[in-house]
Design a protein around this motif. Structure first.
Motif, PDB file in Angstrom:
ATOM      1  N   VAL A   1       4.654   4.915   1.092  1.00 36.59           N
ATOM      2  CA  VAL A   1       3.418   5.595   1.493  1.00 36.59           C
ATOM      3  C   VAL A   1       2.316   4.578   1.773  1.00 36.59           C
ATOM      4  O   VAL A   1       1.536   4.731   2.719  1.00 36.59           O
ATOM      5  CB  VAL A   1       2.979   6.598   0.401  1.00 36.59           C
ATOM      6  CG1 VAL A   1       1.569   7.120   0.680  1.00 36.59           C
ATOM      7  CG2 VAL A   1       3.960   7.760   0.333  1.00 36.59           C
ATOM      8  N   CYS A   2       2.260   3.520   0.969  1.00 35.11           N
ATOM      9  CA  CYS A   2       1.252   2.477   1.179  1.00 35.11           C
ATOM     10  C   CYS A   2       1.485   1.721   2.485  1.00 35.11           C
ATOM     11  O   CYS A   2       0.539   1.164   3.053  1.00 35.11           O
ATOM     12  CB  CYS A   2       1.257   1.503   0.000  1.00 35.11           C
ATOM     13  SG  CYS A   2       0.656   2.215  -1.548  1.00 35.11           S
ATOM     14  N   ILE A   3       2.736   1.686   2.960  1.00 35.53           N
ATOM     15  CA  ILE A   3       3.015   1.065   4.262  1.00 35.53           C
ATOM     16  C   ILE A   3       2.591   1.998   5.390  1.00 35.53           C
ATOM     17  O   ILE A   3       1.994   1.575   6.383  1.00 35.53           O
ATOM     18  CB  ILE A   3       4.506   0.710   4.378  1.00 35.53           C
ATOM     19  CG1 ILE A   3       4.896  -0.315   3.301  1.00 35.53           C
ATOM     20  CG2 ILE A   3       4.832   0.160   5.764  1.00 35.53           C
ATOM     21  CD1 ILE A   3       6.373  -0.619   3.260  1.00 35.53           C
ATOM     22  N   ILE A   4       2.895   3.293   5.232  1.00 34.74           N
ATOM     23  CA  ILE A   4       2.545   4.262   6.276  1.00 34.74           C
ATOM     24  C   ILE A   4       1.040   4.469   6.358  1.00 34.74           C
ATOM     25  O   ILE A   4       0.467   4.569   7.446  1.00 34.74           O
ATOM     26  CB  ILE A   4       3.265   5.595   6.000  1.00 34.74           C
ATOM     27  CG1 ILE A   4       4.787   5.387   6.032  1.00 34.74           C
ATOM     28  CG2 ILE A   4       2.863   6.651   7.039  1.00 34.74           C
ATOM     29  CD1 ILE A   4       5.579   6.602   5.630  1.00 34.74           C
ATOM     30  N   ARG A   5       0.396   4.521   5.180  1.00 38.66           N
ATOM     31  CA  ARG A   5      -1.063   4.721   5.126  1.00 38.66           C
ATOM     32  C   ARG A   5      -1.684   3.526   4.404  1.00 38.66           C
ATOM     33  O   ARG A   5      -1.988   3.599   3.217  1.00 38.66           O
ATOM     34  CB  ARG A   5      -1.384   6.031   4.404  1.00 38.66           C
ATOM     35  CG  ARG A   5      -0.789   7.255   5.068  1.00 38.66           C
ATOM     36  CD  ARG A   5      -1.159   8.506   4.294  1.00 38.66           C
ATOM     37  NE  ARG A   5      -2.602   8.661   4.207  1.00 38.66           N
ATOM     38  CZ  ARG A   5      -3.204   9.581   3.443  1.00 38.66           C
ATOM     39  NH1 ARG A   5      -2.470  10.398   2.698  1.00 38.66           N
ATOM     40  NH2 ARG A   5      -4.515   9.668   3.405  1.00 38.66           N
ATOM     41  N   PRO A   6      -1.865   2.434   5.104  1.00 38.47           N
ATOM     42  CA  PRO A   6      -2.305   1.195   4.429  1.00 38.47           C
ATOM     43  C   PRO A   6      -3.730   1.250   3.898  1.00 38.47           C
ATOM     44  O   PRO A   6      -4.093   0.443   3.052  1.00 38.47           O
ATOM     45  CB  PRO A   6      -2.157   0.134   5.526  1.00 38.47           C
ATOM     46  CG  PRO A   6      -2.227   0.884   6.803  1.00 38.47           C
ATOM     47  CD  PRO A   6      -1.627   2.227   6.543  1.00 38.47           C
TER      48      PRO A   6
ATOM     49  N   ARG B   1      -6.171  -2.827   8.140  1.00 39.41           N
ATOM     50  CA  ARG B   1      -4.977  -1.977   8.118  1.00 39.41           C
ATOM     51  C   ARG B   1      -3.715  -2.796   8.334  1.00 39.41           C
ATOM     52  O   ARG B   1      -2.715  -2.616   7.635  1.00 39.41           O
ATOM     53  CB  ARG B   1      -5.108  -0.896   9.199  1.00 39.41           C
ATOM     54  CG  ARG B   1      -3.974   0.108   9.212  1.00 39.41           C
ATOM     55  CD  ARG B   1      -4.273   1.216  10.208  1.00 39.41           C
ATOM     56  NE  ARG B   1      -5.474   1.942   9.853  1.00 39.41           N
ATOM     57  CZ  ARG B   1      -6.039   2.873  10.619  1.00 39.41           C
ATOM     58  NH1 ARG B   1      -5.514   3.157  11.806  1.00 39.41           N
ATOM     59  NH2 ARG B   1      -7.130   3.496  10.212  1.00 39.41           N
ATOM     60  N   GLY B   2      -3.758  -3.720   9.289  1.00 35.91           N
ATOM     61  CA  GLY B   2      -2.592  -4.569   9.520  1.00 35.91           C
ATOM     62  C   GLY B   2      -2.317  -5.488   8.344  1.00 35.91           C
ATOM     63  O   GLY B   2      -1.161  -5.702   7.969  1.00 35.91           O
TER      64      GLY B   2
END
Length: 206
Positions: free
Chosen positions: A116-121, A39-40
């Motif tokens: 969105v890809c940053i918020i929900r990786p 995720r990180g």
């Protein structure tokens, strides 16, 4: 008797302790650690993707504007004859402007999906969608930039076999603008390639 009873109790307690310790008791923690690491990692790629997306949009917008404003009129003209050059005189340059405008519009519209890809990786849907459309825009930008570069080359050097004369000695400002637009287009292509690679790496980490 007391010693044997104590030994029996100790053996029973030891066997219960061994049964209580599962061989895979650390597996959930390890899996959770891998998920957090992925995720990180994907969040970092998402931030990089957002920065690249904005840079690509600015670059392709600059290419479209530079080409669309490329126009020059020669100083020696009369009331009846004027010698001028514009991007719309050549269909290839018109295609370049339209293609870069489409790519720029897409890049700006894709910014929310990148966020969105940053918020929900871990989400794969938005990333897959961005990768698909990024590839399509990369193809469009590459074809437009390559076609424009071919015409710019002819404008600078001509072609003696086809009796095409070089016009850049006369229309120097026009050639400078269209050359800059073609270079900006290829810079945009390079950034789009990085976007596709970043999406592929993020998808591989899922």
């Amino acid at each position: 008797m007391e010693k044997s009873d104590a030994a029996t109790i100790e053996i029973a307690e030891t066997s219960r302790e061994r049964k209580g310790k599962l061989p895979f008791s650390g597996a959930p923690a390890a899996a959770l650690g891998r998920v957090k690491a992925a995720r990180g990692h994907n969040r970092g790629i998402g931030i990089f993707d957002l920065i690249l997306r904005i840079c690509a949009a600015v670059t392709t917008l600059a290419a479209a504007v530079a080409m669309a404003t490329a126009e020059e009129t020669l100083p020696f003209f009369t009331q009846f004859f004027q010698f001028d050059a514009g991007y719309d005189d050549m269909p290839t340059f018109s295609f370049f402007v339209i293609a870069m405008a489409i790519v720029t519009g897409y890049l700006f519209l894709s910014v929310p999906f990148s966020i969105v890809c940053i918020i929900r990786p871990i989400a794969t849907g938005p990333r897959m969608l961005l990768m698909l459309f990024d590839t399509m825009m990369l193809t469009l930008a590459t074809s437009a930039s390559a076609a424009a570069a071919a015409i710019v080359y002819l404008a600078h050097n001509g072609n003696s076999s086809a009796n095409w004369l070089a016009i850049c000695q006369l229309y120097s400002d026009f050639c400078q603008k269209v050359s800059g637009a073609a270079v900006a287009g290829f810079v945009g292509v390079g950034v789009l390639i990085l976007l596709v690679l970043a999406s592929a790496i993020a998808m591989r980490r899922h």
